[in-house]
Design a protein around this motif. Structure first.
Motif, PDB file in Angstrom:
ATOM      1  N   GLY A 102       2.224   9.412  -6.687  1.00 26.06           N
ATOM      2  CA  GLY A 102       1.579  10.684  -6.369  1.00 26.06           C
ATOM      3  C   GLY A 102       0.613  10.534  -5.200  1.00 26.06           C
ATOM      4  O   GLY A 102       0.557  11.385  -4.316  1.00 26.06           O
ATOM      5  N   GLY A 103      -0.126   9.430  -5.194  1.00 24.59           N
ATOM      6  CA  GLY A 103      -1.062   9.168  -4.106  1.00 24.59           C
ATOM      7  C   GLY A 103      -0.345   9.066  -2.775  1.00 24.59           C
ATOM      8  O   GLY A 103      -0.807   9.550  -1.739  1.00 24.59           O
ATOM      9  N   TYR A 104       0.823   8.456  -2.811  1.00 26.49           N
ATOM     10  CA  TYR A 104       1.656   8.306  -1.618  1.00 26.49           C
ATOM     11  C   TYR A 104       2.086   9.679  -1.092  1.00 26.49           C
ATOM     12  O   TYR A 104       1.932   9.997   0.095  1.00 26.49           O
ATOM     13  N   LEU A 148      11.402  -4.159  10.491  1.00 28.80           N
ATOM     14  CA  LEU A 148      10.462  -5.234  10.825  1.00 28.80           C
ATOM     15  C   LEU A 148       9.957  -5.877   9.533  1.00 28.80           C
ATOM     16  O   LEU A 148       9.761  -5.195   8.540  1.00 28.80           O
ATOM     17  N   PRO A 149       9.758  -7.192   9.565  1.00 33.89           N
ATOM     18  CA  PRO A 149       9.156  -7.815   8.383  1.00 33.89           C
ATOM     19  C   PRO A 149       7.743  -7.293   8.197  1.00 33.89           C
ATOM     20  O   PRO A 149       6.963  -7.278   9.143  1.00 33.89           O
ATOM     21  N   SER A 150       7.448  -6.814   7.014  1.00 34.03           N
ATOM     22  CA  SER A 150       6.107  -6.282   6.766  1.00 34.03           C
ATOM     23  C   SER A 150       5.670  -6.774   5.407  1.00 34.03           C
ATOM     24  O   SER A 150       6.420  -6.711   4.451  1.00 34.03           O
ATOM     25  N   SER A 151       4.463  -7.271   5.351  1.00 35.13           N
ATOM     26  CA  SER A 151       4.005  -7.841   4.100  1.00 35.13           C
ATOM     27  C   SER A 151       2.500  -7.686   4.005  1.00 35.13           C
ATOM     28  O   SER A 151       1.814  -7.579   5.014  1.00 35.13           O
ATOM     29  N   MET A 152       2.011  -7.653   2.780  1.00 35.78           N
ATOM     30  CA  MET A 152       0.565  -7.609   2.589  1.00 35.78           C
ATOM     31  C   MET A 152       0.041  -9.043   2.637  1.00 35.78           C
ATOM     32  O   MET A 152       0.816  -9.979   2.460  1.00 35.78           O
ATOM     33  N   PRO A 153      -1.268  -9.236   2.871  1.00 34.19           N
ATOM     34  CA  PRO A 153      -1.784 -10.610   2.849  1.00 34.19           C
ATOM     35  C   PRO A 153      -1.565 -11.209   1.455  1.00 34.19           C
ATOM     36  O   PRO A 153      -1.636 -10.484   0.459  1.00 34.19           O
ATOM     37  N   LEU A 200      -2.943  -0.719  -7.244  1.00 29.57           N
ATOM     38  CA  LEU A 200      -4.195  -0.195  -7.802  1.00 29.57           C
ATOM     39  C   LEU A 200      -5.203   0.032  -6.681  1.00 29.57           C
ATOM     40  O   LEU A 200      -5.929   1.026  -6.661  1.00 29.57           O
ATOM     41  N   LEU A 201      -5.196  -0.895  -5.730  1.00 29.59           N
ATOM     42  CA  LEU A 201      -6.078  -0.753  -4.574  1.00 29.59           C
ATOM     43  C   LEU A 201      -5.718   0.509  -3.784  1.00 29.59           C
ATOM     44  O   LEU A 201      -6.600   1.274  -3.357  1.00 29.59           O
ATOM     45  N   LEU A 202      -4.418   0.740  -3.620  1.00 27.74           N
ATOM     46  CA  LEU A 202      -3.969   1.939  -2.908  1.00 27.74           C
ATOM     47  C   LEU A 202      -4.461   3.196  -3.611  1.00 27.74           C
ATOM     48  O   LEU A 202      -4.939   4.137  -2.975  1.00 27.74           O
ATOM     49  N   LEU A 203      -4.321   3.183  -4.935  1.00 30.59           N
ATOM     50  CA  LEU A 203      -4.739   4.346  -5.717  1.00 30.59           C
ATOM     51  C   LEU A 203      -6.221   4.626  -5.485  1.00 30.59           C
ATOM     52  O   LEU A 203      -6.625   5.772  -5.266  1.00 30.59           O
ATOM     53  N   ALA A 204      -7.026   3.557  -5.500  1.00 30.07           N
ATOM     54  CA  ALA A 204      -8.462   3.713  -5.278  1.00 30.07           C
ATOM     55  C   ALA A 204      -8.734   4.285  -3.883  1.00 30.07           C
ATOM     56  O   ALA A 204      -9.539   5.209  -3.716  1.00 30.07           O
ATOM     57  N   LEU A 205      -8.027   3.749  -2.880  1.00 33.06           N
ATOM     58  CA  LEU A 205      -8.217   4.228  -1.507  1.00 33.06           C
ATOM     59  C   LEU A 205      -7.867   5.709  -1.376  1.00 33.06           C
ATOM     60  O   LEU A 205      -8.575   6.471  -0.717  1.00 33.06           O
ATOM     61  N   ALA A 243       0.808   2.847   7.141  1.00 39.66           N
ATOM     62  CA  ALA A 243       0.215   1.510   7.218  1.00 39.66           C
ATOM     63  C   ALA A 243       0.068   0.892   5.830  1.00 39.66           C
ATOM     64  O   ALA A 243       0.319  -0.290   5.627  1.00 39.66           O
ATOM     65  N   LEU A 244      -0.327   1.724   4.852  1.00 36.92           N
ATOM     66  CA  LEU A 244      -0.580   1.189   3.508  1.00 36.92           C
ATOM     67  C   LEU A 244       0.706   0.949   2.727  1.00 36.92           C
ATOM     68  O   LEU A 244       0.792   0.011   1.933  1.00 36.92           O
ATOM     69  N   PHE A 245       1.700   1.812   2.923  1.00 43.03           N
ATOM     70  CA  PHE A 245       2.922   1.671   2.135  1.00 43.03           C
ATOM     71  C   PHE A 245       3.996   0.859   2.849  1.00 43.03           C
ATOM     72  O   PHE A 245       5.003   0.500   2.244  1.00 43.03           O
ATOM     73  N   GLY A 246       3.787   0.560   4.150  1.00 37.59           N
ATOM     74  CA  GLY A 246       4.728  -0.307   4.866  1.00 37.59           C
ATOM     75  C   GLY A 246       4.993  -1.624   4.147  1.00 37.59           C
ATOM     76  O   GLY A 246       6.136  -2.022   3.991  1.00 37.59           O
ATOM     77  N   PRO A 247       3.941  -2.313   3.701  1.00 39.56           N
ATOM     78  CA  PRO A 247       4.165  -3.613   3.052  1.00 39.56           C
ATOM     79  C   PRO A 247       4.987  -3.557   1.769  1.00 39.56           C
ATOM     80  O   PRO A 247       5.511  -4.585   1.348  1.00 39.56           O
ATOM     81  N   ILE A 248       5.081  -2.392   1.112  1.00 38.61           N
ATOM     82  CA  ILE A 248       5.878  -2.383  -0.118  1.00 38.61           C
ATOM     83  C   ILE A 248       7.180  -1.601   0.030  1.00 38.61           C
ATOM     84  O   ILE A 248       7.959  -1.512  -0.902  1.00 38.61           O
TER      85      ILE A 248
END
Lengths: 413, 291
Positions: free
Chosen positions: B17-19, B119-124, B143-148, B206-211
């Motif tokens: 939903g946040g997305y 493109l390869p995309s990954s979170m740290p 969870l971090l995304l949800l908070a943001l 930017a936030l959902f690219g890594p997943i």
């Protein structure tokens, strides 16, 4: 008066335009008549689109090399390359390429479902179809026909290639398997063969989740997997779905090992280092240590500025072997080419061993390879994290070892 | 089924939903204030993902996520100033066509600049892994995304409801003629709204690219979902979009879980049902011509 002269002027312009058009078109037509046209279809959009781009670049490079060295029987090749989009569009375009473009041969495809519709069009029109990148067993089994030949390794070979390594690593006997499958022809075929392999080797498949091909979020499955607590997760996913799955699996940090029976190198690259693990099969990889393969990788990298992946290689060798067939059969006629392929003539496909089409199911017999992932920190660049294994079958074994035997193949031509 | 498991599914639905909210909020704001349906919204989302990778490669992942919405916001200024502004009073069909054309151009430009391959995309690595509370387990990153998203949502709400800027914008939505009579030029406010809208789409990228997968057609793919959310929520309603995004997220999450084959259809069925019962969307303004 002015109106009349205006109209006359327009008439003149039209006539001049028509004459000019005729001048431009007529020599063009004659030149095209001498060319050998090849109808090439492959998906450039959707979940296989990234692979399709490599496919187009591979076949284009082969055509340029063939034409630069004098063409086929002294005639130039003209590859008409189009986005097949989906099975319906693929069939329509194949029909149009035969009727309007008057192509000698149809080639291409990655999507097994599209390859099936093109192969039906080819059979109806008695045209040769070189099915390059589609892997479903059904295409060379119950859906086989006299006009279609298959270059890529079939699902059974992929399952057996990885399966041998899994048995060796004690990941099958007595294990609980959670399977996840792309819900289309290829995925279902892969899952059927994989489940058969697991059953035959003492594993229990506790779940087989069918995933729509357009799904990108696998988080509900992560929660399902955690609830099921399997020993091994087995993926039968197509195209970039594998990328999505392994990335999200790494994100959720679940402890169960992931293995899979299908992963293209471009999709592995897109996952990025650190997200991928497990054992996977491939038909070709740029680390393959043969002079031909090394030259191909160097030429491709120079031309397009990136390392070729398996679909670039397979399209490249497919056009090369078609050119060899036309030169040897001294014809572009479908029946003559079929006879040549069915003679089990040998082709150099830049691997250690030569390949040939098995006469009764039209499958190209060739080596396959398992690959794993390099330990952290060993990769030289962001495309160098795959660890490429030894060829299967081993050099002293027949090429047919991993392919479905005649007794298990429903193909009747 | 256990309670924790249902809770996990609910949280998962909220993340989805946040997305949708990040994507649809900008679309809804730009429509409410400017009356323009921005079909190029997905292009800004894709651009956000690509730029965050490009910046991240040089300055680190965090900088990529923080700076790509800023860069896209700057593009948003140009977009509003030189393109959108010409269409506020024109036939809506024209802005539809122009923004649709822009979306096609953007997709092709991305393909030419970065290639068709994803493109390869990954979170740290530090963000990977899960949070385990008792038996409840969920992805740490999500969870971090949800908070943001919650922080961003609160920020936008405060901006619209507690500031002078928000008052003018809201007045502009209701009665643009009255605002003009009061001697306030709505133009700069519109620029700010467009910047806010496209930057939040870029942040989503930017936030959902890594997943998910960063590829040229990603913008086109998300546009339909964003529209469905805006339509379900009701045009012109802030809370409507929030409610619809959560609803679509939870319904979609649940369908992927219980009936995967219907996952794509679920939000359309939801839209159908909502429009059947409330033709103006859940919290939409009354459409006088039709009601």
């Amino acid at each position: 008066m002015t109106k009349r002269s205006h109209e006359a002027g327009r008439r003149h312009a039209l006539q001049a335009g028509a004459a000019l058009g005729a001048l431009l078109v007529v020599p063009g037509l004659r030149a095209q008549g001498e060319k050998i046209r090849i109808g090439h279809l492959t998906p450039l959009t959707g979940f296989l689109g990234a692979l399709g781009e490599y496919a187009q670049q591979g076949i284009k490079m082969a055509a340029e090399e063939i034409n630069a060295s004098g063409g086929v029987m002294g005639r130039q090749l003209e590859v008409i390359s189009e986005d097949s989009v989906n099975p319906q569009v693929a069939a329509t375009k194949a029909q149009r390429m035969i009727e309007r473009d008057n192509v000698a041969v149809l080639m291409g495809e990655i999507n097994s479902a599209s390859a099936l519709t093109i192969s039906q069009v080819a059979a109806r029109n008695h045209k040769l179809f070189l099915s390059i990148g589609a892997r479903s067993d059904a295409l060379r089994g119950k859906d086989c026909n006299r006009y279609t030949f298959h270059v890529d390794i079939p699902v059974t070979v992929m399952v057996n290639t990885v399966g041998q390594a899994l048995v060796r690593d004690h990941m099958v006997q007595g294990k609980k398997i959670f399977a996840i499958t792309s819900d289309y022809l290829f995925g279902q075929d892969l899952s059927a063969k994989a489940n058969k392999f697991f059953a035959a080797n003492g594993a229990t498949v506790i779940a087989n989740e069918l995933v729509p091909t357009d799904l990108t979020d696998f988080s509900p499955y992560m929660l399902k997997i955690r609830q099921a607590k399997p020993d091994v997760i087995s993926t039968n996913l197509g195209g970039n779905q594998v990328t999505n799955f392994v990335k999200q699996y790494a994100e959720f940090g679940l402890p169960y090992p992931v293995v899979g029976f299908n992963l293209n190198t471009a999709d592995a690259w897109a996952a990025g280092e650190g997200n991928l693990g497990g054992i996977w099969p491939t038909v070709w990889h740029h680390d393959l240590n043969t002079p031909g393969s090394k030259k191909f990788v160097a030429d491709f990298t120079k031309k397009y500025g990136r390392i070729p992946e398996n679909h670039a290689w397979i399209e490249y060798i497919s056009l090369k072997l078609l050119a060899q067939a036309m030169n040897e059969a001294k014809s572009t006629d479908s029946d003559k080419l079929i006879a040549y392929f069915e003679s089990e003539a040998q082709f150099d496909i830049l691997k250690a061993r030569k390949a040939y089409f098995r006469s009764w199911d039209h499958q190209l017999m060739q080596e396959a390879y398992p690959f794993t992932v390099k330990a952290k920190g060993q990769a030289k660049n962001d495309k160098d994290f795959l660890k490429f294994g030894d060829a299967l079958p081993a050099p002293n074994q027949p090429l047919e070892l991993l392919a479905p035997p005649k007794s298990e193949n429903a193909c009747k031509m | 089924m256990e309670l924790t498991f249902l809770l996990e599914q609910l949280v998962n639905g909220l993340v989805l939903g946040g997305y949708y909210l990040l994507l649809a909020l900008g679309l809804s704001l730009i429509f409410s204030v400017g009356g323009v349906v921005n079909l190029a919204h997905g292009a800004f989302y894709a651009l956000g993902a690509y730029l965050s990778l490009e910046i991240g490669r040089r300055l680190g992942w965090g900088a990529g996520v923080a700076l790509s919405p800023v860069a896209v916001g700057v593009l948003g200024i140009l977009f509003e100033r030189f393109l959108l502004r010409r269409f506020y009073t024109a036939d809506p069909i024209l802005s539809l066509l122009v923004t649709f054309g822009l979306a096609l151009l953007a997709e092709q430009a991305i393909r030419m600049l970065w290639g068709a391959a994803p493109l390869p995309s990954s979170m740290p690595p530090g963000f990977k892994g899960n949070v385990l509370v008792g038996d409840f387990m969920f992805s740490r990153y999500r969870l971090l995304l949800l908070a943001l998203v919650l922080v961003l949502l609160a920020g936008v709400w405060l901006l619209l409801n507690k500031t002078a800027f928000g008052r003018v914008v809201r007045a502009g939505v209701q009665r643009p003629d009255m605002v003009a009579v009061l001697g306030i030029r709505l133009q700069p406010y519109m620029t700010a709204i467009v910047v806010l809208g496209v930057a939040s789409a870029a942040l989503a990228g930017a936030l959902f690219g890594p997943i998910t997968i960063v590829h040229p057609a990603m913008g086109t793919e998300v546009m339909t979902a964003a529209f469905v959310v805006v339509v379900i929520g009701g045009l012109g309603s802030f809370w409507g979009v929030v409610l619809a995004a959560v609803l679509v997220g939870v319904v979609r999450g649940a369908t992927i879980f219980f009936l995967p084959a219907a996952a794509e259809a679920s939000m359309y069925v939801l839209m159908f049902l909502v429009l059947l019962l409330r033709p103006r969307g859940l919290l939409g303004e009354r459409i006088e011509r039709f009601e």
